[in-house]
Design an enzyme around this catalytic site. Structure first.
Site, PDB file in Angstrom:
ATOM      1  N   ASP A   7      46.520  43.698  38.753  1.00  0.00           N
ATOM      2  CA  ASP A   7      45.784  42.702  37.995  1.00  0.00           C
ATOM      3  C   ASP A   7      45.434  41.555  38.957  1.00  0.00           C
ATOM      4  OD1 ASP A   7      44.899  41.207  35.624  1.00  0.00           O
ATOM      5  OD2 ASP A   7      46.678  39.993  36.010  1.00  0.00           O
ATOM      6  N   ASP A   9      43.949  37.758  37.915  1.00  0.00           N
ATOM      7  CA  ASP A   9      44.316  36.425  37.423  1.00  0.00           C
ATOM      8  C   ASP A   9      45.765  36.410  36.947  1.00  0.00           C
ATOM      9  OD1 ASP A   9      41.672  34.726  37.251  1.00  0.00           O
ATOM     10  OD2 ASP A   9      41.154  36.747  36.567  1.00  0.00           O
TER      11      ASP A   9
END
Length: 256
Positions: A7, A9
């Site tokens: 991932d 953010d």
């Protein structure tokens, strides 16, 4: 060889601030021969923007290494639409551009829409909400780019696509089942195709239990929750989606 799905953010960076040790950890995996891709639900930037940002902070990446909800949404709609069918989009320019690149026809007319795509829109207005509602009343199916309630940023969180999903579900009285981004199987399969590895040989590394970890659990990947974004250790202890391990940050991923 292992596959690592990161991932962005809350995992690799927060806004413009990179997570300490993230660059070194990802580069170490790449240099030892593991396969790495980046997976984001954030639909308000183009893939090239993510690539530029990763390269700028010191992580080598190409456009094919980045998969985001806009790309998966575009592929999903392209498969489902008939040649003359159109989509009404509540969202920002990057997701519209991704749809057009995949040959998806867009419309502003509620009566012409086969689908209404709900996405993160920082210029959301009553007029846009009404347009989506009127399209649904005329028979359009609702689809969402991603289910995130908020997006982590340096210093806090911002409302994300779930705000619009909630509004439309309240208006229509119907749940929206078709969601392209994590934790959907559409997103998981896109990542696995990019890595060209079976799920059992891949790690999903992210900061959200309800998207990152849930997706991994659902498809048989291993998972690592990092504590630099949304979910906490206490939340993990109560969650039905249990990570294989919990890391203070992505810097520790080289030990997996």
């Amino acid at each position: 060889m292992k596959g690592f799905i990161f991932d962005l953010d809350g995992t690799i960076y927060l806004g413009e601030r990179k997570i300490p040790g993230a660059v070194e950890a990802v580069r170490a995996l790449q240099e030892r021969g593991d396969r790495v891709v980046f997976l984001s639900n954030k639909p308000i930037a183009a893939r090239r923007t993510y690539v530029e940002k990763l390269n700028r902070i010191g992580i080598p990446a190409r456009e094919r290494d980045v998969i985001h909800s806009s790309l998966v949404t575009a592929c999903l709609l392209k498969e489902r639409l008939q040649p003359d069918e159109q989509v009404l989009v509540i969202g920002e320019r990057p997701i519209r551009e991704e749809l057009r690149r995949h040959g998806v026809k867009l419309t502003y007319c509620p009566e012409r829409a086969r689908y209404v795509l709900l996405s993160w829109d920082r210029d959301l207005t009553y007029e846009k909400l009404n347009r989506a509602y009127q399209a649904w009343r005329h028979g359009a199916e609702l689809i969402a780019s991603n289910p995130d309630r908020t997006c982590p940023v340096d210093g806090g969180e911002l409302p994300d696509t779930a705000a619009l999903i909630g509004a439309m579900e309240a208006l229509t009285g119907e749940p929206i089942h078709l969601v392209a981004g994590k934790p959907s199987p559409f997103m998981a399969q896109a990542a696995l195709r990019a890595l060209d590895l079976p799920a059992r040989d891949c790690w999903m590394v992210g900061d959200r239990l309800e998207t990152d970890i849930r997706m991994a659990v659902n498809v048989g990947m291993r998972s690592a929750l990092v504590l630099t974004g949304i979910s906490t250790r206490a939340m993990a202890e109560k969650s039905p989606y249990r990570p294989d391990c919990i890391l203070d940050s992505v810097a520790q991923v080289v030990d997996l």
